[in-house]
Motif scaffolding. Structure first.
Motif, PDB file in Angstrom:
ATOM      1  N   VAL A 123      52.279  70.872 -38.276  1.00  0.00           N
ATOM      2  CA  VAL A 123      52.564  70.035 -39.440  1.00  0.00           C
ATOM      3  C   VAL A 123      51.790  68.725 -39.317  1.00  0.00           C
ATOM      4  CG1 VAL A 123      54.350  68.886 -40.806  1.00  0.00           C
ATOM      5  CG2 VAL A 123      54.878  71.020 -39.603  1.00  0.00           C
ATOM      6  N   PRO A 124      50.900  68.423 -40.257  1.00  0.00           N
ATOM      7  CA  PRO A 124      50.137  67.168 -40.172  1.00  0.00           C
ATOM      8  C   PRO A 124      50.999  65.965 -40.521  1.00  0.00           C
ATOM      9  CG  PRO A 124      49.568  68.357 -42.182  1.00  0.00           C
ATOM     10  CD  PRO A 124      50.483  69.259 -41.406  1.00  0.00           C
ATOM     11  N   ASP A 125      50.641  64.825 -39.954  1.00  0.00           N
ATOM     12  CA  ASP A 125      51.301  63.570 -40.308  1.00  0.00           C
ATOM     13  C   ASP A 125      50.838  63.114 -41.685  1.00  0.00           C
ATOM     14  OD1 ASP A 125      52.629  63.458 -37.854  1.00  0.00           O
ATOM     15  OD2 ASP A 125      50.950  62.418 -36.886  1.00  0.00           O
ATOM     16  N   ASN A 126      51.557  62.162 -42.232  1.00  0.00           N
ATOM     17  CA  ASN A 126      51.187  61.597 -43.533  1.00  0.00           C
ATOM     18  C   ASN A 126      50.041  60.603 -43.351  1.00  0.00           C
ATOM     19  OD1 ASN A 126      50.990  60.413 -46.049  1.00  0.00           O
ATOM     20  ND2 ASN A 126      53.182  60.260 -46.367  1.00  0.00           N
ATOM     21  N   PRO A 127      48.848  60.929 -43.866  1.00  0.00           N
ATOM     22  CA  PRO A 127      47.707  60.028 -43.679  1.00  0.00           C
ATOM     23  C   PRO A 127      47.609  58.942 -44.743  1.00  0.00           C
ATOM     24  CG  PRO A 127      46.958  61.990 -44.811  1.00  0.00           C
ATOM     25  CD  PRO A 127      48.442  62.163 -44.594  1.00  0.00           C
ATOM     26  N   TRP A 128      48.531  58.943 -45.726  1.00  0.00           N
ATOM     27  CA  TRP A 128      48.401  58.070 -46.882  1.00  0.00           C
ATOM     28  C   TRP A 128      49.174  56.758 -46.773  1.00  0.00           C
ATOM     29  CZ3 TRP A 128      44.736  58.972 -50.313  1.00  0.00           C
ATOM     30  CH2 TRP A 128      44.251  60.266 -50.450  1.00  0.00           C
ATOM     31  N   VAL A 129      50.038  56.631 -45.790  1.00  0.00           N
ATOM     32  CA  VAL A 129      50.851  55.424 -45.690  1.00  0.00           C
ATOM     33  C   VAL A 129      49.951  54.206 -45.486  1.00  0.00           C
ATOM     34  CG1 VAL A 129      52.660  54.241 -44.380  1.00  0.00           C
ATOM     35  CG2 VAL A 129      52.806  56.718 -44.768  1.00  0.00           C
ATOM     36  N   GLY A 130      50.081  53.214 -46.382  1.00  0.00           N
ATOM     37  CA  GLY A 130      49.257  52.010 -46.312  1.00  0.00           C
ATOM     38  C   GLY A 130      47.855  52.183 -46.848  1.00  0.00           C
ATOM     39  N   ARG A 131      47.535  53.365 -47.406  1.00  0.00           N
ATOM     40  CA  ARG A 131      46.171  53.619 -47.879  1.00  0.00           C
ATOM     41  C   ARG A 131      46.140  54.045 -49.348  1.00  0.00           C
ATOM     42  NH1 ARG A 131      44.143  58.107 -45.587  1.00  0.00           N
ATOM     43  NH2 ARG A 131      42.063  57.479 -46.275  1.00  0.00           N
ATOM     44  N   VAL A 132      47.226  53.857 -50.064  1.00  0.00           N
ATOM     45  CA  VAL A 132      47.289  54.299 -51.456  1.00  0.00           C
ATOM     46  C   VAL A 132      46.936  53.152 -52.401  1.00  0.00           C
ATOM     47  CG1 VAL A 132      48.982  56.096 -51.029  1.00  0.00           C
ATOM     48  CG2 VAL A 132      49.762  53.765 -51.519  1.00  0.00           C
ATOM     49  N   GLN A 133      46.679  53.514 -53.639  1.00  0.00           N
ATOM     50  CA  GLN A 133      46.389  52.514 -54.675  1.00  0.00           C
ATOM     51  C   GLN A 133      47.598  51.616 -54.897  1.00  0.00           C
ATOM     52  OE1 GLN A 133      45.379  54.261 -58.441  1.00  0.00           O
ATOM     53  NE2 GLN A 133      45.180  52.304 -59.502  1.00  0.00           N
ATOM     54  N   ARG A 134      47.333  50.335 -55.179  1.00  0.00           N
ATOM     55  CA  ARG A 134      48.410  49.391 -55.500  1.00  0.00           C
ATOM     56  C   ARG A 134      48.240  48.942 -56.947  1.00  0.00           C
ATOM     57  NH1 ARG A 134      49.139  45.541 -50.255  1.00  0.00           N
ATOM     58  NH2 ARG A 134      51.050  45.014 -51.359  1.00  0.00           N
ATOM     59  N   PHE A 135      49.340  48.492 -57.543  1.00  0.00           N
ATOM     60  CA  PHE A 135      49.356  48.233 -58.975  1.00  0.00           C
ATOM     61  C   PHE A 135      49.778  46.797 -59.265  1.00  0.00           C
ATOM     62  CE2 PHE A 135      50.446  52.656 -58.070  1.00  0.00           C
ATOM     63  CZ  PHE A 135      49.390  53.295 -58.695  1.00  0.00           C
ATOM     64  N   THR A 136      49.408  46.318 -60.456  1.00  0.00           N
ATOM     65  CA  THR A 136      49.716  44.937 -60.833  1.00  0.00           C
ATOM     66  C   THR A 136      51.065  44.819 -61.528  1.00  0.00           C
ATOM     67  OG1 THR A 136      48.533  45.217 -62.942  1.00  0.00           O
ATOM     68  CG2 THR A 136      47.269  44.380 -61.052  1.00  0.00           C
ATOM     69  N   SER A 137      51.657  45.946 -61.937  1.00  0.00           N
ATOM     70  CA  SER A 137      52.954  45.918 -62.613  1.00  0.00           C
ATOM     71  C   SER A 137      53.623  47.275 -62.452  1.00  0.00           C
ATOM     72  CB  SER A 137      52.782  45.614 -64.102  1.00  0.00           C
ATOM     73  OG  SER A 137      52.113  46.678 -64.767  1.00  0.00           O
ATOM     74  N   THR A 138      54.935  47.309 -62.670  1.00  0.00           N
ATOM     75  CA  THR A 138      55.636  48.590 -62.589  1.00  0.00           C
ATOM     76  C   THR A 138      55.202  49.517 -63.722  1.00  0.00           C
ATOM     77  OG1 THR A 138      57.498  47.636 -63.828  1.00  0.00           O
ATOM     78  CG2 THR A 138      57.635  47.633 -61.409  1.00  0.00           C
ATOM     79  N   ARG A 139      54.853  48.937 -64.874  1.00  0.00           N
ATOM     80  CA  ARG A 139      54.387  49.792 -65.967  1.00  0.00           C
ATOM     81  C   ARG A 139      53.078  50.486 -65.580  1.00  0.00           C
ATOM     82  NH1 ARG A 139      52.733  48.348 -72.274  1.00  0.00           N
ATOM     83  NH2 ARG A 139      51.800  50.379 -72.680  1.00  0.00           N
ATOM     84  N   GLU A 140      52.173  49.743 -64.961  1.00  0.00           N
ATOM     85  CA  GLU A 140      50.920  50.357 -64.518  1.00  0.00           C
ATOM     86  C   GLU A 140      51.206  51.457 -63.499  1.00  0.00           C
ATOM     87  OE1 GLU A 140      46.580  49.099 -62.580  1.00  0.00           O
ATOM     88  OE2 GLU A 140      48.301  47.745 -62.400  1.00  0.00           O
ATOM     89  N   ALA A 141      52.187  51.213 -62.622  1.00  0.00           N
ATOM     90  CA  ALA A 141      52.560  52.229 -61.633  1.00  0.00           C
ATOM     91  C   ALA A 141      53.120  53.470 -62.319  1.00  0.00           C
ATOM     92  CB  ALA A 141      53.575  51.648 -60.661  1.00  0.00           C
TER      93      ALA A 141
END
Length: 217
Positions: A123-141
């Motif tokens: 089972v691979p570890d999660n490689p995405w923690v801390g490396r995902v896109q961030r957003f300027t608002s909850t609506r954008e998210a």
């Protein structure tokens, strides 16, 4: 043979509860995600002798490379989804529907991990923690979440063509259904709600400006 969820093992996970949920909000959703829970239940429940006899030959063989790749792609997508919603919560606080969806993604990951372990895969570890896109608002998210959930449906549709193994297909179908029937509508309501709040703020600003002009005359 009829299959039923164990209410003691999976509190709040009955399908009837989900069917009675008010679609206007997520606040009353039960703690568990029935589709993923049902998939785990299927994996953990010993099959009847008849079913075991029918699938004995396929189970004797290791997963093909396309089947292994399908599991890896599915888990990677669920890992990315969990990390994305977790980042949104870290940036904007414990907002809905992100809390519920992140928890559901964790259960989806566990359903896939169970498949990896059942078929003897690492089972691979999660490689995405801390490396995902961030957003300027909850609506954008929410808007980005809608795109991701639509893409998730297309992904599972493609991955299901890679195997005929019912244990894998059951999990893929369950996770795709949860995404389309639960997560996607919640994110669309999030965008609609944001549009309504934006209109109210604009009306308040216009009202305040009008009041100021009148007082100056």
């Amino acid at each position: 043979m009829e299959r039923k969820l164990d209410p003691d093992a999976w509190p709040g996970a009955s399908t009837a509860e989900w069917d009675s949920v008010d679609e206007a909000g997520w606040e009353s959703f039960p703690a568990s995600d029935p589709p993923a829970v049902d998939a785990l239940f299927l994996l953990e429940t010993p099959p009847s002798p008849e079913v075991e006899a029918e699938r004995e030959e396929p189970e004797m063989h290791a997963l093909s490379e396309p089947e292994q790749q399908a599991l890896r792609e599915a888990l990677d997508d669920e890992h990315k989804a969990w990390a994305t919603y977790d980042q949104v919560i870290a940036d904007f606080g414990p907002e809905q529907p992100f809390l519920h969806i992140r928890d559901a993604e964790a259960r989806h990951i566990e359903a896939l991990r169970a498949l990896f372990e059942r078929h003897g895969l690492q089972v691979p570890d999660n490689p995405w923690v801390g490396r995902v896109q961030r957003f300027t608002s909850t609506r954008e998210a929410c808007e980005a979440g809608i795109e991701a959930e639509v893409a998730n449906a297309a992904l599972y549709e493609r991955l299901m063509r890679s195997t005929t193994r019912e244990d894998i297909l059951a999990v893929f179908r369950s996770l795709a259904r949860a995404s389309q029937e639960r997560h996607l509508p919640a994110l669309r309501r999030c965008v609609t709600r944001g549009e309504g709040e934006g209109r109210r703020r604009r009306r308040r600003r216009r009202g305040g400006h009008g009041h100021g002009h009148g007082a100056g005359r």
